[in-house]
Write an enzyme that holds these catalytic residues in place. Structure first.
Site, PDB file in Angstrom:
ATOM      1  N   MET A 159      23.632   7.571   3.975  1.00 31.96           N
ATOM      2  CA  MET A 159      22.413   7.913   3.214  1.00 31.96           C
ATOM      3  C   MET A 159      22.176   6.925   2.082  1.00 31.96           C
ATOM      4  O   MET A 159      21.799   7.305   0.977  1.00 31.96           O
ATOM      5  CB  MET A 159      22.519   9.351   2.662  1.00 31.96           C
TER       6      MET A 159
ATOM      7  N   ASP B 125      20.985  21.893  12.072  1.00 29.53           N
ATOM      8  CA  ASP B 125      20.414  20.878  11.188  1.00 29.53           C
ATOM      9  C   ASP B 125      19.565  19.883  11.967  1.00 29.53           C
ATOM     10  O   ASP B 125      19.695  19.735  13.185  1.00 29.53           O
ATOM     11  CB  ASP B 125      21.532  20.121  10.462  1.00 29.53           C
TER      12      ASP B 125
ATOM     13  N   LYS C  27      17.204  19.803   6.803  1.00 27.74           N
ATOM     14  CA  LYS C  27      16.624  19.219   5.593  1.00 27.74           C
ATOM     15  C   LYS C  27      16.122  17.817   5.900  1.00 27.74           C
ATOM     16  O   LYS C  27      16.677  17.107   6.735  1.00 27.74           O
ATOM     17  CB  LYS C  27      17.672  19.146   4.479  1.00 27.74           C
TER      18      LYS C  27
END
Length: 366
Positions: A277, A144, A166
């Site tokens: 996040m 990742d 991502k």
């Protein structure tokens, strides 16, 4: 840069190394010695598909053949050797004074295996011993964006490295496709590592990937990682729990706005709130917590880019945080910490200290 030494402490850069055994059982040994800079030769007693990392040599069928073969190299590594040839190889190496070492063969049974590895918050030193062991054995690594990956060539020598990371709002490789890649690679007999940032089971979708492997009949294990929910606040001197201050903490994803019911429960629960996040939904979160009764002077920290050279901690309170975040240009990735424990923050970088001072001034002006 290749790593010039192996665990045995021998510098093999430019040295001629003969590996005895099939390319499949010897694949990890081949990868390690290749990464260490050796010139590799492979002797196998059965037909082998050509391996671009090694030079194939004929299998000797006599004591003289073994002596001639080992005399042309500096080191012999025996991986997969028929029992009747073992004394011939040992005798040849002893006669020619060539160092002989033995290494375990890699499994060749199908299907392969998937290991979901937590890479921690980004600091190489916080990658666990178990994680490094798994990477060392990998045939292929799917990693990742937020996982540690700058040194993968060193940690997983010879493995195929595939970036499936991502970005916010952009998933170059959809989650369903990642899961299929893991299953397909394992079914091809490969040892697969899925390297994720933080911990695979803390907003890392590791549960989904584990379920996909199990549904396909692929063996899967999980290696926990150091989660940023705890380690990044700690880096800023903020304990998520502290005696007589907070005896519980709640970790939540700020990827989507919380419902009114969730906001009310958070305020009623108390303790420390850690949001991952959450920069994009910060206005909704701050106003919602205030609307449901959180004190206006409840401190909140925004810790950006934890464990990087550009780490920054911004401290404000529920009433001022949206304005302060806008003034300093707070951006993801960041960890938000809400609660009295924020008052314990100890920040080393000049930018953070300045923001702390400004926040204290703002509080004194109210």
């Amino acid at each position: 840069m290749p790593n010039p030494t192996l665990d045995i402490g021998l510098n093999v850069t430019g040295r001629r190394v003969l590996i005895v055994g099939g390319s499949r059982p010897a694949r990890r040994v081949i990868a390690r010695y290749r990464a260490a800079g050796a010139v590799l030769y492979l002797a196998a007693d059965t037909y082998e598909v050509p391996n671009p990392l090694v030079r194939a040599v004929a299998w000797p069928h006599s004591p003289r053949g073994w002596r001639d073969l080992v005399s042309a190299v500096d080191l012999v590594v025996a991986v997969d050797l028929p029992a009747h040839d073992e004394p011939l190889l040992v005798a040849a190496c002893a006669e020619k004074s060539v160092w002989l070492t033995w290494e375990a063969a890699a499994p060749v049974s199908r299907p392969g295996h998937v290991t979901l590895v937590g890479g921690g918050p980004g600091d190489d030193d916080l990658l666990t011993v178990a994680a490094l062991t798994a990477l060392r054995s990998a045939d292929i690594v799917y990693y990742d964006r937020l996982g540690p990956h700058d040194r993968l060539d060193e940690w997983a020598p010879g493995a195929e490295l595939v970036n499936v990371g991502k970005h916010p709002g952009h998933h170059a490789v959809p989650q369903a496709e990642i899961e299929q890649l893991l299953v397909t690679s394992a079914r091809a007999g490969l040892t697969v590592v899925r390297l994720k940032g933080g911990d695979p089971f803390v907003f890392g979708r590791g549960g989904e990937e584990m379920a996909a492997c199990r549904a396909a009949g692929v063996p899967v294990t999980v290696i926990s990682g150091v989660t940023s929910a705890i380690s990044v606040p700690a880096l800023a001197g903020i304990p998520v729990t502290h005696r007589d201050v907070s005896r519980l903490f709640t970790v939540l994803s700020g990827h989507l706005p919380l419902s009114e019911e969730e906001l009310a429960h958070l305020v009623g629960l108390g303790g420390t709130i850690v949001v991952l996040m959450g920069v994009g939904t910060l206005p909704h979160l701050a106003s919602g917590l205030a609307r449901h009764g959180m004190r206006a002077d409840m401190p909140i920290a925004i810790i950006e880019r934890g464990f990087s050279a550009h780490q920054r901690t911004t401290v404000a309170d529920i009433e001022t945080v949206v304005r302060v975040a806008g003034e300093v240009g707070a951006r993801s990735p960041a960890v938000l910490v809400i609660g009295e424990v924020v008052r314990l923050a100890q920040c080393d970088d000049a930018a953070a200290v300045e923001v702390l001072a400004n926040a204290a001034t703002l509080s004194g002006q109210r």
